[in-house]
Motif scaffolding. Sequence first.
Motif, PDB file in Angstrom:
ATOM      1  N   THR A 214      50.178 -22.273  83.827  1.00 17.29           N
ATOM      2  CA  THR A 214      50.991 -23.090  84.571  1.00 17.29           C
ATOM      3  C   THR A 214      49.920 -24.398  84.661  1.00 17.29           C
ATOM      4  O   THR A 214      48.730 -24.387  84.569  1.00 17.29           O
ATOM      5  CB  THR A 214      51.407 -22.562  85.743  1.00 17.29           C
ATOM      6  OG1 THR A 214      50.283 -22.297  86.839  1.00 17.29           O
ATOM      7  CG2 THR A 214      52.310 -21.384  85.645  1.00 17.29           C
ATOM      8  N   ARG A 215      50.469 -25.498  85.064  1.00 17.35           N
ATOM      9  CA  ARG A 215      49.925 -26.761  85.200  1.00 17.35           C
ATOM     10  C   ARG A 215      48.774 -26.326  86.332  1.00 17.35           C
ATOM     11  O   ARG A 215      47.785 -27.171  86.112  1.00 17.35           O
ATOM     12  CB  ARG A 215      50.723 -27.837  85.642  1.00 17.35           C
ATOM     13  CG  ARG A 215      51.662 -27.972  84.668  1.00 17.35           C
ATOM     14  CD  ARG A 215      52.752 -29.193  84.939  1.00 17.35           C
ATOM     15  NE  ARG A 215      51.961 -30.710  84.970  1.00 17.35           N
ATOM     16  CZ  ARG A 215      51.530 -31.383  83.895  1.00 17.35           C
ATOM     17  NH1 ARG A 215      52.365 -31.212  82.787  1.00 17.35           N
ATOM     18  NH2 ARG A 215      51.049 -32.379  84.134  1.00 17.35           N
ATOM     19  N   VAL A 247      46.257 -29.330  79.899  1.00 16.20           N
ATOM     20  CA  VAL A 247      47.491 -30.025  80.156  1.00 16.20           C
ATOM     21  C   VAL A 247      47.521 -31.218  79.814  1.00 16.20           C
ATOM     22  O   VAL A 247      46.843 -32.126  80.336  1.00 16.20           O
ATOM     23  CB  VAL A 247      47.774 -29.870  81.734  1.00 16.20           C
ATOM     24  CG1 VAL A 247      48.912 -30.411  82.322  1.00 16.20           C
ATOM     25  CG2 VAL A 247      47.578 -28.296  82.389  1.00 16.20           C
ATOM     26  N   SER A 248      48.590 -31.779  78.954  1.00 16.52           N
ATOM     27  CA  SER A 248      48.759 -33.130  78.494  1.00 16.52           C
ATOM     28  C   SER A 248      49.114 -34.103  79.471  1.00 16.52           C
ATOM     29  O   SER A 248      49.840 -33.809  80.571  1.00 16.52           O
ATOM     30  CB  SER A 248      49.629 -33.071  77.349  1.00 16.52           C
ATOM     31  OG  SER A 248      49.521 -32.277  76.377  1.00 16.52           O
ATOM     32  N   PRO A 249      48.285 -35.245  79.354  1.00 18.45           N
ATOM     33  CA  PRO A 249      48.844 -36.318  80.463  1.00 18.45           C
ATOM     34  C   PRO A 249      50.474 -36.778  80.440  1.00 18.45           C
ATOM     35  O   PRO A 249      50.790 -36.811  79.295  1.00 18.45           O
ATOM     36  CB  PRO A 249      48.002 -37.592  80.294  1.00 18.45           C
ATOM     37  CG  PRO A 249      47.466 -37.570  78.938  1.00 18.45           C
ATOM     38  CD  PRO A 249      47.642 -35.844  78.426  1.00 18.45           C
ATOM     39  N   ARG A 250      50.956 -37.063  81.669  1.00 16.27           N
ATOM     40  CA  ARG A 250      52.222 -37.811  81.666  1.00 16.27           C
ATOM     41  C   ARG A 250      51.962 -39.513  81.774  1.00 16.27           C
ATOM     42  O   ARG A 250      51.081 -39.891  82.648  1.00 16.27           O
ATOM     43  CB  ARG A 250      52.641 -37.430  82.704  1.00 16.27           C
ATOM     44  CG  ARG A 250      53.296 -35.937  82.792  1.00 16.27           C
ATOM     45  CD  ARG A 250      54.165 -35.493  83.940  1.00 16.27           C
ATOM     46  NE  ARG A 250      53.551 -35.788  85.227  1.00 16.27           N
ATOM     47  CZ  ARG A 250      53.160 -34.712  85.857  1.00 16.27           C
ATOM     48  NH1 ARG A 250      53.005 -33.384  85.384  1.00 16.27           N
ATOM     49  NH2 ARG A 250      52.536 -35.046  87.112  1.00 16.27           N
ATOM     50  N   GLU A 274      48.452 -39.271  84.416  1.00 17.98           N
ATOM     51  CA  GLU A 274      48.359 -38.327  85.480  1.00 17.98           C
ATOM     52  C   GLU A 274      48.622 -37.027  84.967  1.00 17.98           C
ATOM     53  O   GLU A 274      49.250 -36.477  83.983  1.00 17.98           O
ATOM     54  CB  GLU A 274      49.213 -38.817  86.786  1.00 17.98           C
ATOM     55  CG  GLU A 274      50.700 -38.831  86.257  1.00 17.98           C
ATOM     56  CD  GLU A 274      51.484 -39.495  87.455  1.00 17.98           C
ATOM     57  OE1 GLU A 274      52.634 -39.386  87.272  1.00 17.98           O
ATOM     58  OE2 GLU A 274      50.752 -39.799  88.638  1.00 17.98           O
ATOM     59  N   GLY A 275      48.177 -36.027  85.799  1.00 20.72           N
ATOM     60  CA  GLY A 275      48.244 -34.588  85.764  1.00 20.72           C
ATOM     61  C   GLY A 275      47.707 -33.805  84.509  1.00 20.72           C
ATOM     62  O   GLY A 275      48.184 -32.989  84.166  1.00 20.72           O
ATOM     63  N   PHE A 276      46.585 -34.318  83.956  1.00 27.52           N
ATOM     64  CA  PHE A 276      46.059 -33.799  82.916  1.00 27.52           C
ATOM     65  C   PHE A 276      44.792 -32.875  83.099  1.00 27.52           C
ATOM     66  O   PHE A 276      43.912 -32.994  84.168  1.00 27.52           O
ATOM     67  CB  PHE A 276      45.578 -34.849  81.973  1.00 27.52           C
ATOM     68  CG  PHE A 276      44.711 -35.911  82.236  1.00 27.52           C
ATOM     69  CD1 PHE A 276      43.294 -35.718  82.148  1.00 27.52           C
ATOM     70  CD2 PHE A 276      45.125 -37.110  82.929  1.00 27.52           C
ATOM     71  CE1 PHE A 276      42.197 -36.697  82.604  1.00 27.52           C
ATOM     72  CE2 PHE A 276      44.277 -38.004  83.297  1.00 27.52           C
ATOM     73  CZ  PHE A 276      42.825 -37.872  82.975  1.00 27.52           C
ATOM     74  N   TYR A 277      44.392 -32.053  82.128  1.00 27.36           N
ATOM     75  CA  TYR A 277      43.326 -31.310  82.375  1.00 27.36           C
ATOM     76  C   TYR A 277      42.804 -30.625  80.866  1.00 27.36           C
ATOM     77  O   TYR A 277      43.782 -30.290  80.074  1.00 27.36           O
ATOM     78  CB  TYR A 277      43.578 -29.839  83.297  1.00 27.36           C
ATOM     79  CG  TYR A 277      42.357 -29.049  83.606  1.00 27.36           C
ATOM     80  CD1 TYR A 277      41.542 -29.488  84.657  1.00 27.36           C
ATOM     81  CD2 TYR A 277      41.774 -28.187  82.522  1.00 27.36           C
ATOM     82  CE1 TYR A 277      40.300 -28.634  84.931  1.00 27.36           C
ATOM     83  CE2 TYR A 277      40.697 -27.440  82.949  1.00 27.36           C
ATOM     84  CZ  TYR A 277      40.037 -27.867  84.073  1.00 27.36           C
ATOM     85  OH  TYR A 277      38.766 -26.933  84.521  1.00 27.36           O
ATOM     86  N   PRO A 278      41.580 -30.518  80.412  1.00 29.56           N
ATOM     87  CA  PRO A 278      40.525 -31.237  81.386  1.00 29.56           C
ATOM     88  C   PRO A 278      40.414 -32.578  81.599  1.00 29.56           C
ATOM     89  O   PRO A 278      41.295 -33.140  80.939  1.00 29.56           O
ATOM     90  CB  PRO A 278      39.298 -30.476  80.499  1.00 29.56           C
ATOM     91  CG  PRO A 278      39.855 -30.467  79.216  1.00 29.56           C
ATOM     92  CD  PRO A 278      41.160 -30.163  79.170  1.00 29.56           C
TER      93      PRO A 278
END
Length: 503
Positions: A214-215, A247-250, A274-278
Amino acid sequence: MEPVASRPCCPACWLPCLLLLALHGWPGAGAQEFQLLQPQGAVSVSAGETLTLTCSVTGLAPAGPVRWFKGSGSGRRLVYADAGSFPRVTRAVSGSDTDFTIRISDTRSEDAGVYHCVKFKKGSGADEEFRSGSGTAVSVSARPSAPSVSGPPSRAEPGPPVTFTCTSGGFSPRDITVTWLKNGAKLPDPQTQVLPAHESISYNVSSTVGVSLTRGDAHSQLTCQIEHSTLPAPLHATYKLSDALRVSPRLQVGTAPAVPVALNTSVTFTCRAEGFYPKDASLTWLENGNETNLGKSSALSENADGTYTLQSSLEVKATEQRSQSVFTCRVVHDSQPPVNTSAMLRLSQPPAEPGKDPTSSAGDSYLSEEKKIYIAVAVVCAVLVVLVIAVIYLIRVRQRKGKSSPSVRLHEPEKSPGPAPQDSDPNNLTYADLNFDKQKKRTPRFVEMSPQSEYACIQPAATEDNLTYADLDMVHLSKSPKRPAPRPEEAVSEYASVQIQRK
């Protein structure tokens, strides 16, 4: 050399002879029979500990050594002998002729097997096996090695299950339990396999489990727990899911102020990933597909769930040359293909020039050539439809006028197909009744004659009071619906006479 028991004894030395006979087990002299004792049927030992194997002999035995072997038959392996080097094997009672117990230090899994204590007797050549013990089955309880957890070969996006594997080996006995935990919660349906499947001195285990990321798994942890009879407490191995998560960015692009804007206004484009990793990510700006270095990036910030946010801004001036320009924000994250989001710079409608219709400026300029063609075709079609309707209307009007024109036909006596008689009656004339308005004198109408019909144009004489009359049948050539029958003639009528000259 002749055996001692076969030598003759003199009367003076019978006592020593009896002692020798007793020592060599002469029957009837109370001699003890030789025995090799190996009392341990099975022994279990933990790996790393010292294994003790017991063996002793009693009674008279032939000369020869006692040795230890692992296994039996032609494939047995020498474990201990008085001669030779055996680093981990020693005798419990050094130099004893009856106690041949040995000790094996630092026991290993490969030390498991069946051990035999064997008595040999010297022969003319090689030593011969004289007596063998019943054997001792040794099992080594080996602790499993520290478990190791491996994840997918590359980072995975949230959604589909990802496989993780836990391995351990070198343990015995075979029974082992593997449990998977995510953040302390047990995961269902792990697939565990212990190899080899047949009986062995040592085993290995491999266990796999599928986990849907999950994110918010940047802070999550996966645990492999192993339980075995040789362990005082379970063994654990952990894996950080952040090592397998991507997690790809929005992307969001906005303008301040909002477009359209007035000419020469300063406009700031803002791009927010926003909301990306790494956290490895970079933002760049493109104007009409060409990269520009005017953007300013803010500091990277971490969100509560472990993901990251990055923001960049680009300030431009809304000139006429930049009208309809497309500004693109491009983000490159974790060496993945770029992700783009664009916004267009649009100018608001300028004030109308003096003497110029404001409605014919901006709106018409945005019409494409294709729309103009469609409009022209529609106008031409409309004109053609109007023309067709007009032509049809004119045709209908002319047809109606032709149908409504009355005509008068003089009916003559029916002509016979034969030659006309020569002595026809000159007084036999065709006549018609003509009714005229009492008050108004109508203007005489002339009826145009058709080459296929006989018509008469009758004009009453205005000066004559008394007129000879003739009956005329009036025939209307119009195809209009039949009119009602005429009313009977009134008593008072005016007649007109028609005079026809005789030829």
